[in-house]
Design an enzyme around this catalytic site. Structure first.
Site, PDB file in Angstrom:
ATOM      1  N   LYS A 107       0.807  -1.214   0.000  1.00  0.00           N
ATOM      2  CA  LYS A 107       0.000   0.000   0.000  1.00  0.00           C
ATOM      3  C   LYS A 107       0.842   1.266   0.000  1.00  0.00           C
ATOM      4  CE  LYS A 107      -4.284  -1.876   1.802  1.00  0.00           C
ATOM      5  NZ  LYS A 107      -3.902  -3.270   2.164  1.00  0.00           N
TER       6      LYS A 107
HETATM    7  C1  PLP Z   1      -4.610  -4.298   1.759  1.00  0.00           C
HETATM    8  C2  PLP Z   1      -3.868  -5.558   1.701  1.00  0.00           C
HETATM    9  C3  PLP Z   1      -4.298  -6.606   0.891  1.00  0.00           C
HETATM   10  C4  PLP Z   1      -5.582  -6.526   0.094  1.00  0.00           C
HETATM   11  O1  PLP Z   1      -5.467  -5.602  -0.949  1.00  0.00           O
HETATM   12  P1  PLP Z   1      -6.787  -5.092  -1.702  1.00  0.00           P
HETATM   13  O2  PLP Z   1      -6.312  -4.121  -2.700  1.00  0.00           O
HETATM   14  O3  PLP Z   1      -7.656  -4.474  -0.653  1.00  0.00           O
HETATM   15  O4  PLP Z   1      -7.440  -6.289  -2.283  1.00  0.00           O
HETATM   16  C5  PLP Z   1      -3.523  -7.755   0.822  1.00  0.00           C
HETATM   17  N1  PLP Z   1      -2.395  -7.867   1.539  1.00  0.00           N
HETATM   18  C6  PLP Z   1      -1.963  -6.895   2.356  1.00  0.00           C
HETATM   19  C7  PLP Z   1      -0.728  -7.103   3.138  1.00  0.00           C
HETATM   20  C8  PLP Z   1      -2.671  -5.704   2.454  1.00  0.00           C
HETATM   21  O5  PLP Z   1      -2.229  -4.737   3.249  1.00  0.00           O
END
Ligand code: PLP
Length: 438
Positions: A107
Site C-alpha cells: 500500500k
Molecule cells: C490491503 C492488503 C491486501 C488486500 O489488498 P486489496 O487491494 O484491498 O485487495 C492484501 N495484503 C496486504 C498485506 C494488504 O495490506
C-alpha cells in the site's frame, strides 16, 4: 482523460477532481472514460526502460492535464523509490515482493503517489484538505507515512480495535502532528460505513474538503498498476505469460492488475487469493454476489465482507461474466492452511512469507496443480515482520526485525477510542477541521 461515476448520476471529472472527491457525489466509484492501450513494442522492449519511465508512461494518460509532466515524473520517481524484486522460489513459482517500502506493505505505492498528488493539488487551495480513511491494517500505516507533515492536509484514520497487529497499530498511531488515529470499537466494515456516512454529510463538507484515501480513490488505485509492469520486465519467459495470484481484500490491487492487462500487459490469468471472506470466490462459482459480515483471520488486511472495488472489475469486463471467468479465478484459504503454507514455504524454500503472501502462494499452487504447464507469480504484499508472532509461531523460528520497526515499537500510541457512532466521528472531524487536533 475524464473519470465517470459508476452510478452514472454525477458528471464526469478530471483526475484532479476525482482524486480530491475520492468518491463521486452519487456515491459511485470513479472509472476512466477509456482504457489506454500501449504498443506491443513497449512490452517487447520493457527490459531496457527504467522503472520510473515505465511508471510515468503508465500513469500519464490518466493524470492528463491535472499534473504537469515534470511534476508527475518527480512524483512517480519518489513513489517507487525502493526495490520491487521478483524472487524465484522454483522453476514455476516467483514472488513479487512489494513490501520494501517505508511501512513494509504494497500500500506504500498507492499511498505515496496519492499523498504527493494531493500535496500538489492543495497548494492553491485555502481550505484544509481532510483525508478520511478506514483501515483493516496496512492502509493506515501507509497513508499515515505518505501524508505525514504534508502541508495543508490533515489525515483521520479509523481502525478496528484489537483487529490490527501490534506493529500496524504503532505505525498508524504514533506519528501525531497532522495524523489523527481513531480506534473504533467495531470491525473494518463498521469503520468503512462510518467513513461513507461522513462523505454524505453535506454540512461537514461546507467547512472543509473531505476526501478518502481508501483504494477506491483513483490516485491510490491507478499507480498500483506499476508493479505489474515491473513484474513483466523481470519475467524471464517472454513467450510464456505468467499467471498472477493477488492476495485480495477490497480488490483494489487485483483490479489494478486487470486494468494493466486491459492496457495490453501480457498476463495469462489472474487469481484472486482470498481468506475465508469468500464473497468473490462464491460469486465466480454461483453468479450471485452476496456481501457478508467480515470474519477476522490471520491475513487481516483481507478481512472484507463487501469488497468496494469489485464493481470496477465488473466494469472492466463490462458485466460479461464469461470474459471475466476466462481471466479470473478465485480461491478461499483457511487460517489453518495459511499456517501450514507459512511452514511449508520456510521448510521447503527457506522463504519467510507473511500470512497474505501465504494465501497468495497457496491459491497459485492450487491453480497450477490444475494447469501443470503454467508458471506463475504471487504478490507478497507485506513484510512478515508485520505479523511477527503469527509467523514466528508458524515457522518455529525467530525473524529479524528491521531497525525502523524496532524504534517505532517504543513510541507511544496517540489514538482516540470511539464507538460505532457517527456523532463521535463527526465531532472528531469538526475538531480537526477547526485545527484543535482530534
Ligand atoms: C490491503 C492488503 C491486501 C488486500 O489488498 P486489496 O487491494 O484491498 O485487495 C492484501 N495484503 C496486504 C498485506 C494488504 O495490506
Amino acid at each position: 482523460m475524464k473519470f465517470y461515476s459508476l452510478h452514472k448520476q454525477s458528471p464526469a471529472v478530471t483526475f484532479k477532481e476525482a482524486a480530491i472527491n475520492g468518491q463521486a457525489p452519487d456515491k459511485g466509484l470513479y472509472f476512466p472514460e477509456h482504457i489506454p492501450v500501449f504498443d506491443k513494442s513497449f512490452f517487447d522492449q520493457i527490459g531496457t526502460v527504467p522503472d520510473e519511465d515505465i511508471a510515468f508512461r503508465v500513469i500519464r494518460p490518466y493524470t492528463g492535464q491535472s499534473i504537469p509532466d515534470d511534476e508527475l515524473y518527480r512524483i512517480v520517481k519518489e513513489t517507487i523509490d525502493f526495490p520491487i524484486p521478483l524472487v524465484k522460489l522454483n522453476e514455476e513459482i516467483y514472488s513479487l515482493e512489494l513490501f520494501h517500502g517505508p511501512t513494509l506493505a504494497f500500500k506504500d505505492i498507492g499511498a505515496r503517489f496519492m499523498s504527493r498528488c494531493l500535496g500538489y493539488f492543495s497548494k492553491d487551495r485555502k481550505e484544509k484538505v481532510i483525508v478520511l480513511v478506514a483501515t483493516s491494517g496496512d492502509t493506515g500505516g501507509a497513508v499515515a507515512d505518505g501524508f505525514y507533515n504534508v502541508p495543508g492536509v490533515e489525515v483521520i484514520i479509523l481502525y478496528p480495535a484489537g483487529k490490527v497487529s501490534a506493529i500496524q497499530e504503532k505505525q498508524l498511531t504514533t506519528l501525531g502532528n497532522n495524523i489523527h488515529a481513531l480506534e473504533v470499537n467495531g470491525n473494518f466494515d463498521d469503520c468503512q460505513d462510518l467513513v461513507k456516512q461522513a462523505f454524505t454529510d453535506r454540512e461537514l463538507s461546507k467547512h472543509s474538503l473531505l476526501t478518502s484515501a481508501n483504494s477506491i480513490n483513483v490516485a491510490r488505485w491507478l499507480p498500483q498498476q506499476f508493479y505489474y509492469f515491473f513484474a513483466w520486465k523481470q519475467w524471464a519467459f517472454k513467450n510464456q505469460l505468467p499467471v498472477i495470484a493477488v492476495p485480495s481484500g477490497n480488490f483494489g490491487n487485483i483490479c489494478a492488475g486487470l486494468l494493466a492487462h486491459a492496457s495490453g500487459l501480457p498476463v495469462k490469468h489472474f487469481i484472486a487469493a482470498c481468506n475465508v471472506n469468500d464473497v468473490v470466490p462464491r460469486f465466480l462459482a454461483t453468479g450471485r454476489y452476496e456481501p457478508r459480515k467480515a470474519i477476522a483471520t490471520l491475513s487481516n488486511a483481507m478481512d472484507v465482507g463487501n469488497p468496494s472495488n469489485f464493481v470496477r472489475i465488473l466494469e472492466i469486463f463490462e458485466k460479461q461474466q464469461e470474459g471475466l471467468k476466462q481471466m479470473l479465478s478465485s480461491y478461499s484459504i483457511t487460517d489453518e492452511e495459511t499456517i501450514d503454507t507459512l511452514k511449508y514455504l520456510y521448510q521447503r524454500f527457506g522463504y519467510v512469507a507473511d500470512p497474505h503472501g501465504a494465501v497468495g502462494f497457496l491459491a497459485l499452487t492450487r491453480y497450477l496443480n490444475d494447469h501443470p504447464r503454467e508458471k506463475g507469480i504471487f504478490l507478497e504484499t507485506a513484510h512478515p515482520v508485520k505479523f511477527l508472532s503469527d509467523v514466528e509461531q508458524a515457522i518455529g523460528a525467530g525473524i529479524m526485525i528491521p531497525p525502523n520497526i524496532k524504534s517505532i515499537m517504543e513510541k507511544k500510541s496517540q489514538a482516540i477510542s470511539i464507538n460505532v457512532d457517527y456523532e463521535q466521528l463527526r465531532a472528531c472531524i469538526t475538531n480537526v477541521s477547526n485545527g484543535q487536533g482530534s
